[in-house]
Design a protein around this motif. Structure first.
Motif, short mmCIF file in Angstrom:
data_model
loop_
_atom_site.label_atom_id
_atom_site.label_comp_id
_atom_site.label_asym_id
_atom_site.label_seq_id
_atom_site.Cartn_x
_atom_site.Cartn_y
_atom_site.Cartn_z
N THR A 160 -6.72 -12.63 -0.43
CA THR A 160 -6.80 -11.82 -1.65
C THR A 160 -6.20 -10.45 -1.38
O THR A 160 -6.04 -10.04 -0.22
CB THR A 160 -8.27 -11.64 -2.08
N GLY A 161 -5.92 -9.72 -2.44
CA GLY A 161 -5.42 -8.36 -2.30
C GLY A 161 -6.40 -7.49 -1.54
O GLY A 161 -6.01 -6.65 -0.72
N LYS A 162 -7.68 -7.69 -1.80
CA LYS A 162 -8.71 -6.92 -1.11
C LYS A 162 -8.69 -7.20 0.39
O LYS A 162 -8.74 -6.30 1.21
CB LYS A 162 -10.08 -7.23 -1.69
N ALA A 163 -8.59 -8.47 0.75
CA ALA A 163 -8.55 -8.84 2.18
C ALA A 163 -7.32 -8.27 2.86
O ALA A 163 -7.38 -7.78 3.98
CB ALA A 163 -8.61 -10.35 2.32
N ARG A 164 -6.18 -8.32 2.16
CA ARG A 164 -4.96 -7.74 2.73
C ARG A 164 -5.11 -6.24 2.93
O ARG A 164 -4.67 -5.69 3.93
CB ARG A 164 -3.77 -8.01 1.82
N GLY A 165 -5.74 -5.59 1.96
CA GLY A 165 -5.96 -4.15 2.05
C GLY A 165 -6.83 -3.75 3.23
O GLY A 165 -6.67 -2.66 3.79
N GLU A 166 -7.74 -4.64 3.62
CA GLU A 166 -8.60 -4.34 4.76
C GLU A 166 -7.85 -4.33 6.07
O GLU A 166 -8.28 -3.74 7.04
CB GLU A 166 -9.77 -5.33 4.80
N PHE A 167 -6.70 -5.01 6.11
CA PHE A 167 -5.87 -4.98 7.31
C PHE A 167 -5.28 -3.61 7.47
O PHE A 167 -5.02 -3.11 8.49
CB PHE A 167 -4.76 -6.03 7.25
#
Length: 66
Positions: A59-66
């Protein structure tokens, strides 16, 4: 002048050969970046494609956490 490495398949790579990064407004070089040959470029593209197969499922959120 600062030299920049390349990030290839999760590993920072510093080559002996670099090229200047030039400010187009002044014509002055302000940094240098490592270079790689065609075989390494080909491998980097293949590695990026492989990584994208799992990355695109996040998800966009998971990518953002990287």
């Amino acid at each position: 002048m600062k030299s920049y490495r390349l990030f290839l398949n999760g590993v920072w790579f510093q080559s002996n050969t670099t090229v200047p990064v030039v400010n187009p407004a002044t014509g002055q070089a302000f940094a240098r970046i490592s270079t790689i040959d065609r075989a390494r470029v080909r491998q980097a593209v293949e590695d990026a494609h492989t990584a994208f197969l799992s990355w695109r499922r996040l998800t966009g959120k998971a990518r953002g956490e990287f």
